[in-house]
Design an enzyme around this catalytic site. Structure first.
Site, PDB file in Angstrom:
ATOM      1  N   LEU A   1      -6.603  -1.309   4.878  1.00 41.73           N
ATOM      2  CA  LEU A   1      -5.925  -2.552   4.986  1.00 41.73           C
ATOM      3  C   LEU A   1      -4.257  -2.348   4.598  1.00 41.73           C
ATOM      4  O   LEU A   1      -4.181  -1.609   3.667  1.00 41.73           O
ATOM      5  CB  LEU A   1      -6.428  -3.891   4.235  1.00 41.73           C
TER       6      LEU A   1
ATOM      7  N   GLY B   1       0.881  -1.184  -0.004  1.00 45.10           N
ATOM      8  CA  GLY B   1       0.052  -0.135  -0.025  1.00 45.10           C
ATOM      9  C   GLY B   1       0.744   1.209   0.032  1.00 45.10           C
ATOM     10  O   GLY B   1       2.066   1.304  -0.043  1.00 45.10           O
TER      11      GLY B   1
ATOM     12  N   CYS C   1      -3.842   6.373   1.041  1.00 45.88           N
ATOM     13  CA  CYS C   1      -3.669   5.299   0.220  1.00 45.88           C
ATOM     14  C   CYS C   1      -3.405   5.599  -1.192  1.00 45.88           C
ATOM     15  O   CYS C   1      -3.570   4.729  -2.047  1.00 45.88           O
ATOM     16  CB  CYS C   1      -5.074   4.406   0.376  1.00 45.88           C
TER      17      CYS C   1
ATOM     18  N   VAL D   1      -5.212  -4.004   9.987  1.00 46.26           N
ATOM     19  CA  VAL D   1      -6.337  -3.230   9.688  1.00 46.26           C
ATOM     20  C   VAL D   1      -6.570  -2.111  10.579  1.00 46.26           C
ATOM     21  O   VAL D   1      -6.183  -2.487  11.756  1.00 46.26           O
ATOM     22  CB  VAL D   1      -7.657  -4.265   9.607  1.00 46.26           C
TER      23      VAL D   1
END
Length: 256
Positions: free
Chosen positions: A168, A93, A199, A182
């Site tokens: 996540l 991510g 993100c 998470v």
């Protein structure tokens, strides 16, 4: 002459299902120290090490995924000077924010272990984590949904449709062992999310349960999400099923 004795039928014995993950409540902890502890736990674990879920809360911190673009840390007009640290991590991510009032659960799991229905693969693992979040939000009368290609959970209806409420970020090693996890926004200072492209998405709105009209105690949501994760991750069955009922907030006080 006596009749020959037939051999007894062989009944293969199924391997026992692994025990549910151990849930640990670690309280308000430093992010970098927790990252070191997760790595050390994963380095040291063996085939018999129980899986664990670590429930934590962090002081304000921005974290970067392995391939994150630091350009998503915004600066310039409208971005106030701040002292929030930025930590490079080894999860997947982009950039995200952790802070008080947010449920964070780290999942230290071994995906190689057989569960009823088989073994979990990484994509199934993510789907089950997302389903646990959706189920918990549903218990608080909030509709959450997945968005294809954008891991996390988003508000599914109303004026805030498409706003992100849970994120996540996972690390799955080649041996199937996982860490990171998470985060679910409960009652936070949301301003730091506007100082990044959450993100990696420019202009992505971020909400918490409080801004969606739900006044919930952080400890209750921590318990509810931990229990939902334990239920989801206990089996491979259920992928693609309708969301299952999870304990209501008042019934989730017995996880130790």
């Amino acid at each position: 002459m006596s009749e020959p004795t037939s051999a007894p039928a062989f009944e293969p014995t199924a391997a026992p299902a692994p025990a549910p993950a151990l849930v640990r409540h670690l309280g308000l902890v430093d992010y970098e120290q927790t990252l070191v502890a997760m790595r050390a736990f994963t380095d040291a674990r063996d085939a018999d090490t129980p899986d664990e879920l670590w429930i934590v809360e962090h002081n304000p911190v921005f974290t970067l995924g392995l391939g994150a673009d630091r350009g998503h840390l915004l600066a310039g007009p409208g971005i106030p000077a701040h002292a929030i640290p930025v930590v490079q991590t080894d999860r997947g991510g982009e950039v995200t924010f952790h802070g008080p009032g947010q449920v964070v659960i780290y999942l230290l799991m071994d995906l190689r272990r057989n569960k009823p229905g088989g073994k979990l693969y990484a994509r199934q693992f993510v789907t089950k984590i997302e389903q646990a979040i959706i189920d918990v939000l549903g218990a608080y009368n909030l509709d959450g949904e997945r968005i294809a290609g954008a891991p996390g959970i988003y508000i599914a209806a109303g004026a805030r449709k498409g706003a992100k409420i849970a994120a996540l970020g996972l690390k799955v090693r080649g041996n199937g062992c996982t860490y990171h996890g998470v985060s679910l926004n409960v009652a936070m200072d949301l301003a730091p999310f506007s100082w990044i492209n959450p993100c990696g998405y420019s202009g992505l709105a971020t909400v918490d349960m409080r801004s969606m009209g739900v006044d919930a105690a952080l400890a209750d949501v921590q318990q509810a999400l931990a229990r939902a994760l334990v239920i989801e991750l206990a089996t491979v069955a259920g992928l693609g099923d309708e969301p299952r009922a999870v304990p209501q907030p008042s019934e989730t006080n017995n996880i130790n």
